[in-house]
Write a protein that holds these residues in place. Sequence first.
Motif, short mmCIF file in Angstrom:
data_model
loop_
_atom_site.label_atom_id
_atom_site.label_comp_id
_atom_site.label_asym_id
_atom_site.label_seq_id
_atom_site.Cartn_x
_atom_site.Cartn_y
_atom_site.Cartn_z
N VAL A 46 16.59 -8.70 -7.92
CA VAL A 46 16.09 -7.81 -6.87
C VAL A 46 14.66 -7.38 -7.19
O VAL A 46 13.78 -7.36 -6.31
CB VAL A 46 17.01 -6.58 -6.71
CG1 VAL A 46 16.38 -5.56 -5.77
CG2 VAL A 46 18.37 -7.01 -6.17
N ALA A 47 14.41 -7.01 -8.44
CA ALA A 47 13.07 -6.59 -8.84
C ALA A 47 12.06 -7.71 -8.62
O ALA A 47 10.95 -7.48 -8.13
CB ALA A 47 13.07 -6.16 -10.31
N GLU A 48 12.44 -8.94 -8.98
CA GLU A 48 11.52 -10.06 -8.82
C GLU A 48 11.19 -10.29 -7.35
O GLU A 48 10.03 -10.51 -6.99
CB GLU A 48 12.12 -11.33 -9.43
CG GLU A 48 11.19 -12.53 -9.33
CD GLU A 48 11.65 -13.71 -10.15
OE1 GLU A 48 10.90 -14.69 -10.24
OE2 GLU A 48 12.77 -13.65 -10.72
N GLN A 49 12.18 -10.23 -6.48
CA GLN A 49 11.92 -10.44 -5.06
C GLN A 49 11.10 -9.30 -4.47
O GLN A 49 10.25 -9.51 -3.59
CB GLN A 49 13.22 -10.58 -4.28
CG GLN A 49 13.00 -10.73 -2.76
CD GLN A 49 14.23 -11.14 -2.02
OE1 GLN A 49 14.74 -12.24 -2.18
NE2 GLN A 49 14.74 -10.24 -1.18
N THR A 50 11.35 -8.07 -4.94
CA THR A 50 10.64 -6.92 -4.39
C THR A 50 9.18 -6.92 -4.80
O THR A 50 8.29 -6.67 -3.98
CB THR A 50 11.30 -5.61 -4.85
OG1 THR A 50 12.68 -5.62 -4.49
CG2 THR A 50 10.65 -4.40 -4.20
N ILE A 51 8.92 -7.21 -6.06
CA ILE A 51 7.54 -7.16 -6.55
C ILE A 51 6.77 -8.43 -6.23
O ILE A 51 5.54 -8.42 -6.12
CB ILE A 51 7.52 -6.90 -8.08
CG1 ILE A 51 6.14 -6.43 -8.52
CG2 ILE A 51 7.94 -8.13 -8.87
CD1 ILE A 51 6.08 -5.97 -9.96
N ASN A 52 7.48 -9.52 -6.03
CA ASN A 52 6.82 -10.81 -5.81
C ASN A 52 7.52 -11.55 -4.68
O ASN A 52 8.11 -12.60 -4.88
CB ASN A 52 6.85 -11.63 -7.10
CG ASN A 52 5.87 -12.77 -7.10
OD1 ASN A 52 5.04 -12.89 -6.21
ND2 ASN A 52 5.98 -13.64 -8.08
N PRO A 53 7.48 -11.00 -3.45
CA PRO A 53 8.26 -11.59 -2.36
C PRO A 53 7.77 -12.98 -1.99
O PRO A 53 6.56 -13.24 -2.03
CB PRO A 53 8.04 -10.60 -1.21
CG PRO A 53 6.74 -9.94 -1.51
CD PRO A 53 6.69 -9.85 -3.00
N PRO A 54 8.68 -13.88 -1.62
CA PRO A 54 8.25 -15.22 -1.19
C PRO A 54 7.32 -15.12 0.02
O PRO A 54 7.57 -14.36 0.95
CB PRO A 54 9.58 -15.90 -0.81
CG PRO A 54 10.64 -15.12 -1.52
CD PRO A 54 10.14 -13.70 -1.58
N GLY A 55 6.25 -15.89 -0.03
CA GLY A 55 5.32 -15.90 1.10
C GLY A 55 4.47 -14.66 1.22
O GLY A 55 3.84 -14.43 2.26
N GLY A 56 4.42 -13.82 0.16
CA GLY A 56 3.66 -12.57 0.24
C GLY A 56 2.19 -12.78 0.53
O GLY A 56 1.59 -12.06 1.33
N SER A 57 1.57 -13.78 -0.13
CA SER A 57 0.15 -14.03 0.08
C SER A 57 -0.11 -14.49 1.50
O SER A 57 -1.08 -14.06 2.15
CB SER A 57 -0.34 -15.09 -0.91
OG SER A 57 -1.70 -15.38 -0.71
N GLU A 58 0.76 -15.37 2.02
CA GLU A 58 0.59 -15.87 3.38
C GLU A 58 0.75 -14.74 4.41
O GLU A 58 0.02 -14.68 5.41
CB GLU A 58 1.60 -16.99 3.66
CG GLU A 58 1.37 -18.27 2.88
CD GLU A 58 1.84 -18.19 1.43
OE1 GLU A 58 1.57 -19.13 0.67
OE2 GLU A 58 2.49 -17.18 1.06
#
Length: 207
Positions: free
Chosen positions: A62-74
């Motif tokens: 959960v922490a990994e997805q929250t801090i580094n969500p897929p497609g965040g840069s896009e």
Amino acid sequence: MTPRATPMSPDDRRAAIVSAAAPLYAEQGGRVTTKQIAEAAGIAEGTIFRVFTDKRALLMAVAEQTINPPGGSEQMAAALAALPDLRAKVEATIRQVAARMESVMQVMVALRSEVLASGSLIEKGAVPPGPPPFVQEANQRLLDSLRDHVFAPHADDLRVPPAEAALLLRSLVFGHWHPGMHPAERKLSPEQIADAILLGVTERKDA
């Protein structure tokens, strides 16, 4: 009646559980139970532990997805593309990063509590010291996104390199929104932080 989990691949099931758990942890922190997560995901509680070895492993995901969500840069690039100028982009970015920080901190506090509750795992080497690698990766991705999507398109208006402007923006937002740093009523607004950033990095036109 206990819900029966819809057949999924292990990866899809893992992603579905994390997606159901993330908003619960963002809202409630460490008070979230696996029963609540199971109800949100529409599965039996035991299904969680067929995918994750324990609650700490779920929290890490959960922490990994929250801090580094897929497609965040896009997503950042798309959100900023329609904004008219650098100030608008900086203010929008401050709001976005601050909102994510609040969610991340709730999850990370819950994760820390879970690790501490697990006794001497750190001393035994089961939990490495220091931040997880995904935290460092997320910080670098955020810096790259700030450089590329906020400042690089306006490089001619800056008196510092876009990478340096990105570091200044991230440092101000992270420091200001870190829990416990300031009472809520004393927090600077995104507009005030944007003023501090832009007056420090934009080229003086009257020079």
